[in-house]
Write an enzyme that holds these catalytic residues in place. Structure first.
Site, PDB file in Angstrom:
ATOM      1  N   SER A   1       0.836  -1.195   0.000  1.00 38.75           N
ATOM      2  CA  SER A   1       0.000   0.000   0.000  1.00 38.75           C
ATOM      3  C   SER A   1       0.875   1.250   0.000  1.00 38.75           C
ATOM      4  O   SER A   1       2.041   1.211   0.402  1.00 38.75           O
ATOM      5  CB  SER A   1      -0.907   0.022   1.234  1.00 38.75           C
TER       6      SER A   1
ATOM      7  N   GLU B   1      -7.430  -2.959  -7.907  1.00 36.97           N
ATOM      8  CA  GLU B   1      -8.232  -2.721  -6.703  1.00 36.97           C
ATOM      9  C   GLU B   1      -7.806  -1.435  -5.991  1.00 36.97           C
ATOM     10  O   GLU B   1      -7.295  -1.472  -4.873  1.00 36.97           O
ATOM     11  CB  GLU B   1      -8.103  -3.918  -5.754  1.00 36.97           C
ATOM     12  N   PRO B   2      -7.993  -0.271  -6.607  1.00 34.65           N
ATOM     13  CA  PRO B   2      -7.639   0.974  -5.927  1.00 34.65           C
ATOM     14  C   PRO B   2      -8.645   1.329  -4.838  1.00 34.65           C
ATOM     15  O   PRO B   2      -9.838   1.111  -4.982  1.00 34.65           O
ATOM     16  CB  PRO B   2      -7.676   2.003  -7.057  1.00 34.65           C
TER      17      PRO B   2
ATOM     18  N   ARG C   1      -7.368   3.763  -1.648  1.00 36.47           N
ATOM     19  CA  ARG C   1      -6.814   4.995  -1.099  1.00 36.47           C
ATOM     20  C   ARG C   1      -6.803   6.124  -2.129  1.00 36.47           C
ATOM     21  O   ARG C   1      -7.139   7.272  -1.839  1.00 36.47           O
ATOM     22  CB  ARG C   1      -5.388   4.726  -0.632  1.00 36.47           C
TER      23      ARG C   1
ATOM     24  N   ARG D   1      -3.338   5.973  11.951  1.00 36.49           N
ATOM     25  CA  ARG D   1      -2.193   5.737  11.063  1.00 36.49           C
ATOM     26  C   ARG D   1      -0.877   6.319  11.580  1.00 36.49           C
ATOM     27  O   ARG D   1       0.166   5.646  11.468  1.00 36.49           O
ATOM     28  CB  ARG D   1      -2.491   6.252   9.657  1.00 36.49           C
TER      29      ARG D   1
ATOM     30  N   TYR E   1       1.857   3.477  11.903  1.00 36.95           N
ATOM     31  CA  TYR E   1       2.879   3.434  10.865  1.00 36.95           C
ATOM     32  C   TYR E   1       3.866   4.597  10.920  1.00 36.95           C
ATOM     33  O   TYR E   1       4.749   4.675  10.057  1.00 36.95           O
ATOM     34  CB  TYR E   1       2.235   3.473   9.472  1.00 36.95           C
TER      35      TYR E   1
ATOM     36  N   CYS F   1      -5.040   9.283  26.298  1.00 34.22           N
ATOM     37  CA  CYS F   1      -4.060   9.076  27.367  1.00 34.22           C
ATOM     38  C   CYS F   1      -2.910   8.207  26.847  1.00 34.22           C
ATOM     39  O   CYS F   1      -2.659   7.109  27.345  1.00 34.22           O
ATOM     40  CB  CYS F   1      -4.745   8.431  28.566  1.00 34.22           C
TER      41      CYS F   1
END
Length: 475
Positions: free
Chosen positions: A234, A312-313, A315, A364, A368, A395
């Site tokens: 990805s 298969e797009p 994003r 994210r 990542y 927290c």
């Protein structure tokens, strides 16, 4: 403006901290006459007043346009080389009944990877024949339902699934179309957690196991083999990984033709988008053209007919269409020690800007280390730009939404800020950590905003707590 020594090397000084980099925002976003961010004619201030914050804001026209553009690019370029292309919207990026309708109205099919995602697209009225079903561990119930409703293709991810899908097809008197997911061994240039075609991971089968698996599929009269499927990762820029993966897949594809038809080759998705001004993704039109040329040349070289090629797009369609709107709660200047150079250490200031959302609506950065940009949304400012870090309210010290960007130095409590390119893998990865309700999703079109996914209230959260009676007392 002095460059902050805390700024990462890739982050350029802004000429204007109010400026909106076009690559990061939907086509309908601009600043209005008052300096506020507006989308499709609706000011961010009006959106916050009506729907509250945090708030996912989708540019409907932009999303529809990106879906149609993706389909047109792949169809046009593969027609040019003598075959056709099928495009599936990757529902895992973001899925709702409205989005399912928008992308199918644009001509795309949809990929789902759970019973819940299947339920959403069926509720949207999508023809099941236009669906693909992914997943490395589909339950027996999920397989049975997919077969029973007539899902167009199931992606076989393990040897056990061959028998499970065949049994379900026999029970329902169907001949189920299937693809086989394989690992090409190509490592996409992306985060390790996002690279999905290397050998040591949970998806698919190694290429050297494909022939035996396809033979097992073909041994069942209830199964129809469509072809190989591979997804190399990805947030990928460039075509090199797709080129090498296609070459390896086509070698196996050619060998499989000796024992039966292989009408299709699915090269997956993973096309990257810009999250910051430093990102330079390859335009989708260019990707489609270059991949079409690569596949055509390789088929000619090994002497096999061009298959139908599927993609298969996800994003690249939904990501830039959306921004997330927050309200600033507190700001805090933190003095940070600068260790380099060792002979002249010093300090620098990092301004922490805390907002009313966080890792529960965008995981994210925590997952990542993903970088994002930010802009003030409620006004424009002439104040000198300063380096900021946008923090959430959870927290967790790692609850950061934007590690580094520049905002006007007068950013203050009550300001609205917007983080662009949050359409993909933000709502879909959202959680109720610290008992925050998931924010609503609002679509804006032609000056009108409407809720397409309702936000969660405290009542929604408490409704699932079995220790609470209707009277509000403990059982």
């Amino acid at each position: 403006m002095a460059v902050s020594p805390l700024a990462p090397d890739w982050l350029a000084e802004p000429r204007d901290a109010n400026e909106l980099a076009p690559a990061l925002w939907s086509s309908g976003v601009a600043r209005d006459a008052q300096g506020a961010l507006a989308i499709a004619g609706v000011a961010a201030t009006a959106l916050a007043a009506e729907f509250g914050t945090p708030l996912y804001v989708v540019d409907e026209v932009d999303l529809r346009s990106r879906a149609a553009g993706a389909l047109d690019a792949f169809r046009r370029e593969f027609a040019r080389v003598g075959t056709s292309a099928t495009v599936y919207y990757a529902g895992k990026a973001f899925l709702s009944t409205e989005v399912a309708r928008w992308v199918t109205e644009a001509g795309l099919n949809i990929d789902v990877c759970s019973g819940g995602e299947l339920a959403v697209v069926l509720a949207a009225g999508v023809d099941p024949a236009r669906l693909g079903f992914h997943g490395n561990n589909k339950s027996l119930a999920e397989i049975d339902r997919a077969v029973s409703v007539g899902v167009g293709a199931i992606v076989i991810d393990s040897l056990q699934e061959i028998e499970r899908v065949a049994d379900a097809a026999a029970r329902h008197g169907r001949r189920q179309r299937v693809r086989l997911r394989v690992n090409s061994g190509v490592h996409a240039h992306t985060h390790d957690f996002l690279a999905t075609a290397h050998e040591d991971q949970k998806f698919g089968l190694p290429l050297n196991a494909a022939a035996d698996a396809v033979a097992a599929i073909r041994a069942h009269d209830t199964l129809e083999f469509l072809g190989l499927h591979c997804h190399i990762g990805s947030q990928i820029f460039g075509v090199e990984g797709f080129a090498e993966s296609a070459s390896r897949l086509l070698a196996v594809h050619a060998a499989l033709l000796a024992d039966g038809p292989v009408p299709e080759l699915n090269l997956g998705g993973g096309f990257g988008i810009a999250y910051t001004s430093a990102d330079e993704p390859t335009p989708l039109d260019e990707l489609a053209a270059r991949i079409a040329d690569i596949v055509a040349a390789e088929c000619a070289r090994i002497g096999v007919p061009l298959p139908v090629v599927a993609f298969e797009p996800g994003r690249v369609i939904v990501g830039p269409s959306t921004f997330t709107l927050y309200e600033v709660g507190t700001t805090k200047d933190v003095e940070v020690t600068i260790a380099e150079p060792a002979e002249a250490p010093g300090t620098a200031t990092r301004k922490y800007v805390s907002v009313d959302g966080g890792m529960s609506d965008n995981a994210r950065p925590a997952l990542y280390g993903a970088d994002y940009a930010v802009r003030i949304a409620s006004r424009a400012s002439d104040a000198e730009a300063v380096l900021v870090r946008i923090a959430g309210k959870h927290c967790e010290s790692g609850d950061i939404l934007v590690y580094a960007d520049y905002l006007p130095g007068d950013v203050a409590p009550g300001d609205l800020v917007a983080i662009p390119a949050t359409g993909a893998y933000c709502w879909s990865l959202s959680s109720n950590y610290n008992y925050l309700g998931r924010p609503p999703v609002v679509a804006v079109r032609d000056g009108v905003a409407r809720v397409i996914v309702r936000g969660e209230s405290e009542e929604d959260l408490l409704a699932r707590d079995a220790g609470i009676t209707r009277s509000g007392k403990h059982a």
